[in-house]
Design a protein around this motif. Structure first.
Motif, mmCIF file in Angstrom:
data_model
loop_
_atom_site.group_PDB
_atom_site.id
_atom_site.type_symbol
_atom_site.label_atom_id
_atom_site.label_comp_id
_atom_site.label_asym_id
_atom_site.label_seq_id
_atom_site.Cartn_x
_atom_site.Cartn_y
_atom_site.Cartn_z
ATOM 1 N N ASP A 22 0.871 -1.169 0.000
ATOM 2 C CA ASP A 22 0.000 0.000 0.000
ATOM 3 C C ASP A 22 0.919 1.232 0.000
ATOM 4 O O ASP A 22 1.292 1.759 1.038
ATOM 5 C CB ASP A 22 -0.899 -0.017 1.239
ATOM 6 C CG ASP A 22 -2.064 0.956 1.134
ATOM 7 O OD1 ASP A 22 -2.060 1.788 0.210
ATOM 8 O OD2 ASP A 22 -2.955 0.901 1.989
ATOM 9 N N ASN A 23 1.300 1.660 -1.196
ATOM 10 C CA ASN A 23 2.343 2.660 -1.357
ATOM 11 C C ASN A 23 1.844 4.078 -1.086
ATOM 12 O O ASN A 23 0.770 4.457 -1.576
ATOM 13 C CB ASN A 23 2.891 2.624 -2.784
ATOM 14 C CG ASN A 23 3.503 1.295 -3.145
ATOM 15 O OD1 ASN A 23 4.687 1.072 -2.920
ATOM 16 N ND2 ASN A 23 2.713 0.387 -3.711
ATOM 17 N N PRO A 24 2.605 4.877 -0.356
ATOM 18 C CA PRO A 24 2.243 6.288 -0.226
ATOM 19 C C PRO A 24 2.405 6.991 -1.571
ATOM 20 O O PRO A 24 3.276 6.618 -2.373
ATOM 21 C CB PRO A 24 3.243 6.818 0.805
ATOM 22 C CG PRO A 24 4.413 5.894 0.714
ATOM 23 C CD PRO A 24 3.843 4.545 0.384
ATOM 24 N N HIS A 25 1.585 7.982 -1.828
ATOM 25 C CA HIS A 25 1.634 8.802 -3.046
ATOM 26 C C HIS A 25 1.258 8.016 -4.314
ATOM 27 O O HIS A 25 1.399 8.539 -5.416
ATOM 28 C CB HIS A 25 3.012 9.445 -3.259
ATOM 29 C CG HIS A 25 3.584 10.102 -2.047
ATOM 30 N ND1 HIS A 25 2.940 11.148 -1.417
ATOM 31 C CD2 HIS A 25 4.713 9.869 -1.348
ATOM 32 C CE1 HIS A 25 3.667 11.533 -0.373
ATOM 33 N NE2 HIS A 25 4.735 10.768 -0.301
ATOM 34 N N ARG A 36 -8.215 -3.473 -3.994
ATOM 35 C CA ARG A 36 -9.113 -4.230 -3.101
ATOM 36 C C ARG A 36 -10.078 -3.294 -2.375
ATOM 37 O O ARG A 36 -11.284 -3.532 -2.332
ATOM 38 C CB ARG A 36 -8.294 -5.004 -2.084
ATOM 39 C CG ARG A 36 -7.670 -6.271 -2.590
ATOM 40 C CD ARG A 36 -8.650 -7.431 -2.465
ATOM 41 N NE ARG A 36 -7.970 -8.682 -2.735
ATOM 42 C CZ ARG A 36 -8.415 -9.619 -3.564
ATOM 43 N NH1 ARG A 36 -9.538 -9.431 -4.237
ATOM 44 N NH2 ARG A 36 -7.757 -10.741 -3.730
ATOM 45 N N ARG A 37 -9.537 -2.237 -1.784
ATOM 46 C CA ARG A 37 -10.384 -1.325 -1.016
ATOM 47 C C ARG A 37 -11.406 -0.622 -1.898
ATOM 48 O O ARG A 37 -12.510 -0.305 -1.452
ATOM 49 C CB ARG A 37 -9.527 -0.274 -0.294
ATOM 50 C CG ARG A 37 -8.686 -0.853 0.828
ATOM 51 C CD ARG A 37 -8.281 0.223 1.833
ATOM 52 N NE ARG A 37 -7.560 1.337 1.230
ATOM 53 C CZ ARG A 37 -6.248 1.327 0.993
ATOM 54 N NH1 ARG A 37 -5.516 0.257 1.284
ATOM 55 N NH2 ARG A 37 -5.661 2.387 0.475
ATOM 56 N N GLY A 38 -11.061 -0.389 -3.149
ATOM 57 C CA GLY A 38 -11.983 0.283 -4.063
ATOM 58 C C GLY A 38 -12.982 -0.647 -4.718
ATOM 59 O O GLY A 38 -13.834 -0.203 -5.485
ATOM 60 N N GLY A 39 -12.885 -1.948 -4.425
ATOM 61 C CA GLY A 39 -13.803 -2.910 -5.026
ATOM 62 C C GLY A 39 -13.575 -3.100 -6.508
ATOM 63 O O GLY A 39 -14.498 -3.451 -7.250
ATOM 64 N N ILE A 45 -8.071 -10.436 -8.281
ATOM 65 C CA ILE A 45 -8.215 -9.289 -9.175
ATOM 66 C C ILE A 45 -7.653 -9.677 -10.537
ATOM 67 O O ILE A 45 -6.591 -10.298 -10.642
ATOM 68 C CB ILE A 45 -7.453 -8.074 -8.623
ATOM 69 C CG1 ILE A 45 -8.041 -7.628 -7.282
ATOM 70 C CG2 ILE A 45 -7.457 -6.913 -9.620
ATOM 71 C CD1 ILE A 45 -7.176 -6.623 -6.539
ATOM 72 N N SER A 46 -8.355 -9.280 -11.594
ATOM 73 C CA SER A 46 -7.898 -9.573 -12.954
ATOM 74 C C SER A 46 -7.040 -8.445 -13.501
ATOM 75 O O SER A 46 -7.403 -7.268 -13.410
ATOM 76 C CB SER A 46 -9.089 -9.775 -13.890
ATOM 77 O OG SER A 46 -9.736 -10.997 -13.635
ATOM 78 N N ILE A 98 -7.312 4.740 -6.600
ATOM 79 C CA ILE A 98 -8.341 3.819 -7.060
ATOM 80 C C ILE A 98 -9.218 3.286 -5.926
ATOM 81 O O ILE A 98 -10.317 2.778 -6.172
ATOM 82 C CB ILE A 98 -7.698 2.671 -7.874
ATOM 83 C CG1 ILE A 98 -8.719 2.028 -8.823
ATOM 84 C CG2 ILE A 98 -7.044 1.642 -6.956
ATOM 85 C CD1 ILE A 98 -8.111 1.181 -9.908
ATOM 86 N N SER A 99 -8.778 3.444 -4.681
ATOM 87 C CA SER A 99 -9.616 3.016 -3.547
ATOM 88 C C SER A 99 -10.857 3.894 -3.408
ATOM 89 O O SER A 99 -11.815 3.516 -2.722
ATOM 90 C CB SER A 99 -8.812 3.053 -2.243
ATOM 91 O OG SER A 99 -8.578 4.372 -1.810
#
Length: 359
Positions: free
Chosen positions: A23-26, A35-38, A97-98, A320-321
């Motif tokens: 989970d990269n900053p910036h 994942r968090r954004g579905g 995730i594809s 994208i989350s």
């Protein structure tokens, strides 16, 4: 509901040493943020700069695809390649995730239909014909009109792409190129990332005439979240700030030496300052989606953010989350669950299915 982003420049960021497992900053995109954004699927496009031609362009595309292969292989518990619409659905059922591969700029083909087949065999499922300059395939919307549309090789390429089931992407193409492709292609085509010219005058945006024509032929137009495509007011604010020229220089230095923490920090600071400008909001993205739906129809609109290829995003969609905020906005506007599902991913999956089926 399957959520599919039709255009992300992730391979370029992989070349700048981003580990997508973290989970990269910036970062606008990595696997935890997806994942968090579905987000169920995304086209990761290997971007070939317009300054590269011939064998250099081909080598660059291969190198980016190799990097993509490495990160997918290292994260098989999270992601998997998909080569078709059915693959996206199978991966989702398996909890993965594809990742779908694309190439942005057909200069990578170096005028060779053999290279087209090679890239298809290794999983590439769309090719964006041009980028920021005319190439040996066609004219760009930001080019000089070298061919007046498709080149002679471009006229060979379109039926060859149809024949093997490779989706044609018209983002970055000139109007004349789009018209030539629509007159020649027997398959539906895509415009994977951009916005509506009727709402913002950027040259990269698409006209109502061409959106309508793409829809009438069963294709899809995908709306971006890039502020310059969304609103002319942001373009004026960006020009007044002087940050575009400064940012290009700072980013170029970072690209040359991505492992240098000082250069990475300098680029992050430019991005922070860009984000402080008055940016169009999630609502403005929805304006473009709504306009595209009114012109092309509900069955022919999707999402193509351009994440990882843009230095700044719409306010509220910084990575994208944050995707659910856009769907919430569409619900507030009265879009039904079925309509949102189509825009979120089903429409693009249908185009992939049709293009593959006609091989």
């Amino acid at each position: 509901m399957i959520v599919l982003d039709a255009h992300c420049d992730a391979p370029s960021q992989m070349s700048r040493l981003r580990d997508y497992r973290l989970d990269n900053p910036h970062a606008q995109v990595d696997f935890p943020k997806m994942r968090r954004g579905g987000v169920d699927a995304s086209f990761f496009a290997a971007y070939v700069p317009a300054v590269l031609e011939g064998a250099d362009a081909t080598a660059h595309a291969r190198r980016l695809l190799d990097l993509l292969d490495s990160q997918v292989a290292a994260n098989e518990d999270i992601v998997a390649y998909a080569r078709c619409a059915g693959g996206v659905r199978r991966n989702r059922r398996a909890g993965r995730i594809s990742i779908l591969a694309g190439i942005e700029n057909a200069s990578a083909l170096d005028g060779s239909l053999g290279l087209l087949r090679e890239f298809y065999r290794r999983g590439v499922r769309y090719i964006t014909l041009t980028h920021s300059a005319d190439n040996d395939v066609a004219d760009s919307c930001t080019g000089n009109g070298r061919w007046g549309g498709l080149s002679p090789f471009g006229r060979e390429l379109i039926p060859a792409m149809n024949h093997i089931g490779m989706l044609i992407d018209l983002a970055h193409s000139s109007d004349a190129t789009m018209r030539d492709v629509l007159g020649l292609s027997e398959h539906p085509v895509a415009y994977t990332h951009g916005c509506c010219r009727a709402l913002a005058s950027h040259r990269r945006n698409i006209s109502d005439e061409l959106m309508r024509a793409i829809g009438e032929r069963g294709g899809i137009v995908c709306m971006s979240i890039y502020p310059c495509f969304l609103d002319d007011a942001f373009v004026r604010a960006l020009e007044a700030s002087g940050l575009q020229e400064e940012g290009e220089a700072v980013e170029a230095e970072f690209i040359k030496d991505p492992g240098n923490p000082e250069k990475a920090a300098a680029w992050a600071e430019v991005q922070r300052r860009l984000s402080a400008l008055p940016r169009p909001s999630v609502s403005r993205v929805a304006d473009h989606i709504e306009h595209a739906v009114n012109v092309a129809g509900f069955d022919h609109v999707g999402l193509g953010t351009d994440y990882d290829g843009i230095e700044v995003t719409a306010d509220g969609l910084e990575d994208i989350s944050k995707f659910p905020a856009l769907f919430d906005e569409l619900r507030r506007r009265g879009f039904s669950r079925k309509e949102i599902s189509k825009i979120a991913g089903e429409n693009f999956l249908q185009v992939l299915k049709v293009v593959r089926k006609r091989v």
